[in-house]
Design a protein around this motif. Structure first.
Motif, PDB file in Angstrom:
ATOM      1  N   TRP A   1      78.132  81.566  77.893  1.00 18.00           N
ATOM      2  CA  TRP A   1      78.232  80.313  78.611  1.00 18.00           C
ATOM      3  C   TRP A   1      79.497  80.239  79.460  1.00 18.00           C
ATOM      4  O   TRP A   1      79.486  79.675  80.572  1.00 18.00           O
ATOM      5  CB  TRP A   1      78.161  79.124  77.648  1.00 18.00           C
TER       6      TRP A   1
ATOM      7  N   GLU B   1      72.747  79.843  75.542  1.00 18.93           N
ATOM      8  CA  GLU B   1      73.306  80.977  74.805  1.00 18.93           C
ATOM      9  C   GLU B   1      72.941  80.901  73.328  1.00 18.93           C
ATOM     10  O   GLU B   1      72.596  81.919  72.708  1.00 18.93           O
ATOM     11  CB  GLU B   1      74.822  81.023  74.964  1.00 18.93           C
ATOM     12  N   ARG B   2      72.957  79.697  72.763  1.00 20.24           N
ATOM     13  CA  ARG B   2      72.666  79.545  71.328  1.00 20.24           C
ATOM     14  C   ARG B   2      71.250  79.992  70.984  1.00 20.24           C
ATOM     15  O   ARG B   2      71.002  80.501  69.887  1.00 20.24           O
ATOM     16  CB  ARG B   2      72.872  78.089  70.896  1.00 20.24           C
TER      17      ARG B   2
ATOM     18  N   ALA C   1      75.774  76.547  77.227  1.00 18.62           N
ATOM     19  CA  ALA C   1      76.022  76.801  75.805  1.00 18.62           C
ATOM     20  C   ALA C   1      74.738  76.703  74.991  1.00 18.62           C
ATOM     21  O   ALA C   1      74.500  77.505  74.067  1.00 18.62           O
ATOM     22  CB  ALA C   1      77.063  75.818  75.278  1.00 18.62           C
ATOM     23  N   ALA C   2      73.894  75.736  75.325  1.00 17.06           N
ATOM     24  CA  ALA C   2      72.624  75.577  74.618  1.00 17.06           C
ATOM     25  C   ALA C   2      71.726  76.794  74.847  1.00 17.06           C
ATOM     26  O   ALA C   2      71.070  77.289  73.922  1.00 17.06           O
ATOM     27  CB  ALA C   2      71.922  74.306  75.072  1.00 17.06           C
TER      28      ALA C   2
END
Length: 297
Positions: free
Chosen positions: A130, A174-175, A171-172
């Motif tokens: 991210w 990547e998670r 970020a979401a």
């Protein structure tokens, strides 16, 4: 002549191909991707080395037309593509070629090949972390479109214009193990163009608009209007299809407010329902004629 269609069901496009088959003088045999199977082995004999779709030996078809593939595991999708690669290697005419399907479904690879072919595409960066994507967001002017690297019909696409919001999106992604594909937003005024390329020529074209939204995909509520594309647009579309090894392709082109054209995407399993409606072209019949034109004797 027998043309097998591989698709994810018996929806409108399959029914349109069945309708057009009588007009063209071919037999269309619909089969589901999940029916595919094959066997190999020394001494297995012809019957056990065949690639089959249910009760049908695909090696005995005159041609195979690849349509939309249903969702599946990585193993299932790789196996399906293995089988159609093997069919092509055995001399069965496969449209689009399996390699074209693999290229066009991968937005990064298809865009990279179009750049190598000298075509104008939007500035794009693809990352896995991210924080790397956050840096790309700034480099791309702080106004980007985030897309799934594998996806179609405008689903899963979002626009980010705020750094904090963009970072949360990245970020979401990547998670959940997604690749972060972000592209400079092209301000096209809510209008773009879909050109259908078939056999190295533009069969038909339409302008797509959607009131109150920059996403013009027909599946998302966009509306089409038939157009006669100019020579530059036709040249871009044919070159984009060629770069992706596609005999049949839907090529999306946008023109920004400064008048600069960009090739957005190539779809190697193009829909034609709206294009048929607005142009009056019997696309299904033209597709079948093209598939049959170089099928094995």
């Amino acid at each position: 002549m027998r043309i097998v269609t591989l698709s994810g069901g018996s929806g409108w496009h399959v029914q349109d191909l069945l309708r057009a088959a009588a007009r063209v003088g071919v037999e269309v045999l619909p089969r589901h991707w999940r029916e595919l199977g094959g066997a190999v082995g020394a001494g297995a004999g012809k019957a056990n080395s065949a690639i089959r779709a249910g009760d049908l030996d695909l090696g005995e078809a005159d041609a195979v037309l690849l349509r939309t593939m249903p969702p599946g595991s990585l193993e299932q999708i790789v196996f399906r593509m293995d089988l159609v690669h093997r069919l092509a290697a055995k001399g069965v005419r496969v449209v689009n070629p399996p390699r074209a399907i693999e290229i066009a479904v991968d937005k990064y690879l298809s865009l990279a090949l179009m750049v190598e072919a000298g075509l104008p595409v939007p500035e794009t960066e693809v990352w896995q972390r991210w924080e790397d994507a956050a840096g790309a967001f700034e480099r791309l002017g702080g106004d980007v479109v985030v897309k799934p690297i594998f996806g179609s019909e405008g689903f899963g696409i979002t626009r980010a214009t705020d750094a904090d919001t963009a970072a949360r999106i990245f970020a979401a992604l990547e998670r959940i193990g997604s690749v972060i594909y972000l592209q400079r937003f092209i301000d096209h005024g809510g209008v773009d163009y879909r050109l259908l390329v078939l056999g190295g020529r533009v069969l038909g074209a339409m302008r797509r608009t959607r009131e109150g939204d920059w996403r013009t995909n027909i599946a998302r509520g966009g509306k089409g209007e038939a157009i006669a594309p100019d020579a530059a647009m036709e040249r871009f579309a044919v070159a984009a299809a060629r770069a992706c090894a596609a005999e049949a392709a839907g090529v999306d082109i946008a023109i920004d407010r400064a008048g600069e054209a960009f090739v957005l995407e190539v779809n190697a399993v193009p829909g034609w329902r709206e294009l048929t409606r607005v142009t009056g072209i019997d696309v299904a019949a033209e597709v079948l004629r093209h598939v049959a034109s170089k099928a094995k004797a």
